[in-house]
Design a protein around this motif. Sequence first.
Motif, PDB file in Angstrom:
ATOM      1  N   GLU A  83       0.829  -1.214   0.000  1.00  0.00           N
ATOM      2  CA  GLU A  83       0.000   0.000   0.000  1.00  0.00           C
ATOM      3  C   GLU A  83       0.859   1.259   0.000  1.00  0.00           C
ATOM      4  O   GLU A  83       0.440   2.301  -0.485  1.00  0.00           O
ATOM      5  N   ASN A  84       2.043   1.180   0.622  1.00  0.00           N
ATOM      6  CA  ASN A  84       2.876   2.371   0.766  1.00  0.00           C
ATOM      7  C   ASN A  84       4.347   1.969   0.674  1.00  0.00           C
ATOM      8  O   ASN A  84       4.892   1.347   1.583  1.00  0.00           O
ATOM      9  N   SER A  85       5.011   2.373  -0.399  1.00  0.00           N
ATOM     10  CA  SER A  85       6.404   1.968  -0.618  1.00  0.00           C
ATOM     11  C   SER A  85       7.341   2.599   0.420  1.00  0.00           C
ATOM     12  O   SER A  85       8.455   2.116   0.625  1.00  0.00           O
ATOM     13  N   GLN A  86       6.889   3.704   1.060  1.00  0.00           N
ATOM     14  CA  GLN A  86       7.705   4.377   2.088  1.00  0.00           C
ATOM     15  C   GLN A  86       7.643   3.643   3.436  1.00  0.00           C
ATOM     16  O   GLN A  86       8.412   3.940   4.331  1.00  0.00           O
ATOM     17  N   PHE A  87       6.696   2.724   3.555  1.00  0.00           N
ATOM     18  CA  PHE A  87       6.467   2.068   4.849  1.00  0.00           C
ATOM     19  C   PHE A  87       7.685   1.259   5.286  1.00  0.00           C
ATOM     20  O   PHE A  87       8.270   0.529   4.503  1.00  0.00           O
ATOM     21  N   ARG A  88       8.065   1.411   6.550  1.00  0.00           N
ATOM     22  CA  ARG A  88       9.210   0.664   7.084  1.00  0.00           C
ATOM     23  C   ARG A  88       8.766  -0.374   8.112  1.00  0.00           C
ATOM     24  O   ARG A  88       8.938  -1.555   7.911  1.00  0.00           O
ATOM     25  N   GLU A  89       8.199   0.100   9.236  1.00  0.00           N
ATOM     26  CA  GLU A  89       7.746  -0.879  10.240  1.00  0.00           C
ATOM     27  C   GLU A  89       6.566  -0.315  11.016  1.00  0.00           C
ATOM     28  O   GLU A  89       6.325   0.889  11.010  1.00  0.00           O
TER      29      GLU A  89
END
Lengths: 162, 136
Positions: free
Chosen positions: B35-41
């Motif tokens: 959903e979000n390529s910026q998502f980390r954790e």
Amino acid sequence: MKRTLFVIAMFGAAPVWADGNENLASAVANPHWKTECSACHIAYPPSLLPERSWRKLMSGLVKHFGQDASLDGPTAQEITAFLVNNSADRAPNKRAKKVMGSLGPNEVPLRITETAWFVRKHDEISASVWQRPKVGSPANCAACHAGAERGDYAEHRVRIPH
Amino acid sequence: MTRFIILIAGFLAYGAAQAVAQELPQGYLAQARQENSQFREFSASRGENFYHAKRTHSNGKPVSCAACHTDNPRSAGRNEKTGKEILPMAPVANKARLADPAKVEKWFKRNCQDVLERACTAQEKGDFLTYLLSIK
């Protein structure tokens, strides 16, 4: 085993009980009906609404009196079948017949409290009693009928909280 | 002997439920990344904000998770409509909480709709679960 005998004895006795003492529990309870319907309120006795009401209610669970109560397909189907099989049209108890008799042929109440039978049975309860904090609304059966979860609505066990 | 077996079975069931709960956020990881390529954790503090965030429903009423579940997830809440008690959200206060992934999804579907009037994102779900699991 003792419990089974007790349950059988209870249902065996049901037809001779007066309207006010009749137990409203269905002979065979459905576990999914019990857990799903009692998550937000008590699991109301299926015999207090006709089949047409249960079908309409179960087809609108996405907006169930303002809350999303949606179920997965198989669970909804199973519960609908249970409600229909034990509805006021089909339940063998006297109270179910009275509920049916109180409804017009085109009436499809979605609340038990909308049936003329319920209104008549509670006509001595004033608006201020329904509004008491420990009662809240006519939907809160267990406030006065302590055994409501078990289907026990016997008149002589009613205790109205203050 | 029977009692001993029941005790052991109880411990095993409890341990299994805890393990299921601990692993729940992981189940939303792949979808959150998608959903979000910026998502980390996942973040417990984002989950905490999400839990307390108030918004105005299209029916004009203020809504939030905490409105029914109370500001403290260790406490029992109340269904705003029926008044029926809701057992605590935090697994530390309610061992049965988060033990059944299907039940978790069922309630996300319902409550996200009731509060946000949309489905929750995988990140919101993962953050929220991480928050609940972080409560000691």
